[in-house]
Design a protein around this motif. Structure first.
Motif, PDB file in Angstrom:
ATOM      1  N   GLN A  57      -6.658   3.073  -2.635  1.00  0.00           N
ATOM      2  CA  GLN A  57      -7.377   1.909  -2.119  1.00  0.00           C
ATOM      3  C   GLN A  57      -8.071   1.155  -3.262  1.00  0.00           C
ATOM      4  OE1 GLN A  57     -10.611   2.627   0.604  1.00  0.00           O
ATOM      5  NE2 GLN A  57     -10.340   0.620   1.554  1.00  0.00           N
TER       6      GLN A  57
ATOM      7  N   GLN B 230      -5.402  -0.829  -5.066  1.00  0.00           N
ATOM      8  CA  GLN B 230      -5.012  -1.996  -4.290  1.00  0.00           C
ATOM      9  C   GLN B 230      -6.084  -3.089  -4.385  1.00  0.00           C
ATOM     10  OE1 GLN B 230      -4.978  -1.867   0.030  1.00  0.00           O
ATOM     11  NE2 GLN B 230      -3.040  -3.004   0.021  1.00  0.00           N
TER      12      GLN B 230
ATOM     13  N   GLU C 146       0.814   4.278  -2.630  1.00  0.00           N
ATOM     14  CA  GLU C 146       0.658   5.685  -2.229  1.00  0.00           C
ATOM     15  C   GLU C 146       1.750   6.552  -2.836  1.00  0.00           C
ATOM     16  OE1 GLU C 146      -1.580   6.340   1.936  1.00  0.00           O
ATOM     17  OE2 GLU C 146       0.415   5.426   2.118  1.00  0.00           O
TER      18      GLU C 146
ATOM     19  N   TYR D  42       0.834  -1.197   0.000  1.00  0.00           N
ATOM     20  CA  TYR D  42       0.000   0.000   0.000  1.00  0.00           C
ATOM     21  C   TYR D  42       0.876   1.256   0.000  1.00  0.00           C
ATOM     22  CZ  TYR D  42      -4.048   2.947   0.860  1.00  0.00           C
ATOM     23  OH  TYR D  42      -5.039   3.889   0.734  1.00  0.00           O
TER      24      TYR D  42
END
Length: 172
Positions: A26, A29, A14, A10
């Motif tokens: 998100q 992901q 980012e 993650y």
């Protein structure tokens, strides 16, 4: 085919998002996990078919379509039914005819058209493949309770109904 096995963290997503303008880290992901799981599932599906009866996914689905349509189908309908081109389907049918799994006959209305039909050998191959396939699906789905299965069905139906899913994003 989704080929990425080493999914980024993650934090990496980012960082890339900050540099390259991804405002939905998100979402990315989730998509990566989903695409990876889908690829793993399809790879296992193909392996199960190959091990149980020596069929490819496309051949398996052609046999199913022919079983559901005993009067036969044209190459175009089969191609559309499994999402391949007519040229690809023609090559697949050629191999399946040689293997005795289906027959190609002159169409009843147009002598230039060909109708593909399931042969007894193709029906026997399907009878060999289906029990193994059903057992494999049951093992896979045993990891999900009824509520999770319902949720998966809803989410996949929602995805299938989305407009613009296959439209490429313009390069900016």
């Amino acid at each position: 085919m989704f080929e990425l096995k080493d999914l980024p963290s993650y934090d990496t997503l980012e960082r890339f998002g900050a540099v390259y303008g991804n405002t939905d880290v998100q979402g990315l992901q989730t998509w990566l996990v989903w695409a990876s799981a889908t690829q793993e599932m399809l790879t296992a599906f193909e392996a199960n078919l190959a091990n149980s009866c020596g069929l490819s996914q496309t051949q398996f689905f052609v046999l199913l379509l022919l079983k559901r349509n005993p009067d036969g189908l044209g190459v175009g309908a089969l191609a559309e039914g499994v999402s391949v081109t007519s040229q690809t389907m023609t090559r697949i049918i050629d191999r399946m005819v040689v293997s005795g799994l289906c027959s190609r006959e002159v169409g009843p209305v147009d002598a230039r058209a060909r109708v593909v039909r399931l042969t007894p050998a193709g029906d026997a191959m399907l009878a060999q493949a289906l029990p193994s396939h059903y057992a494999w699906v049951a093992r896979l789905m045993s990891h999900f309770n009824a509520e999770e299965r319902h949720m998966l069905n809803q989410l996949m139906r929602k995805l299938n109904q989305m407009d613009g899913l296959n439209e490429p994003q313009a390069m900016g």
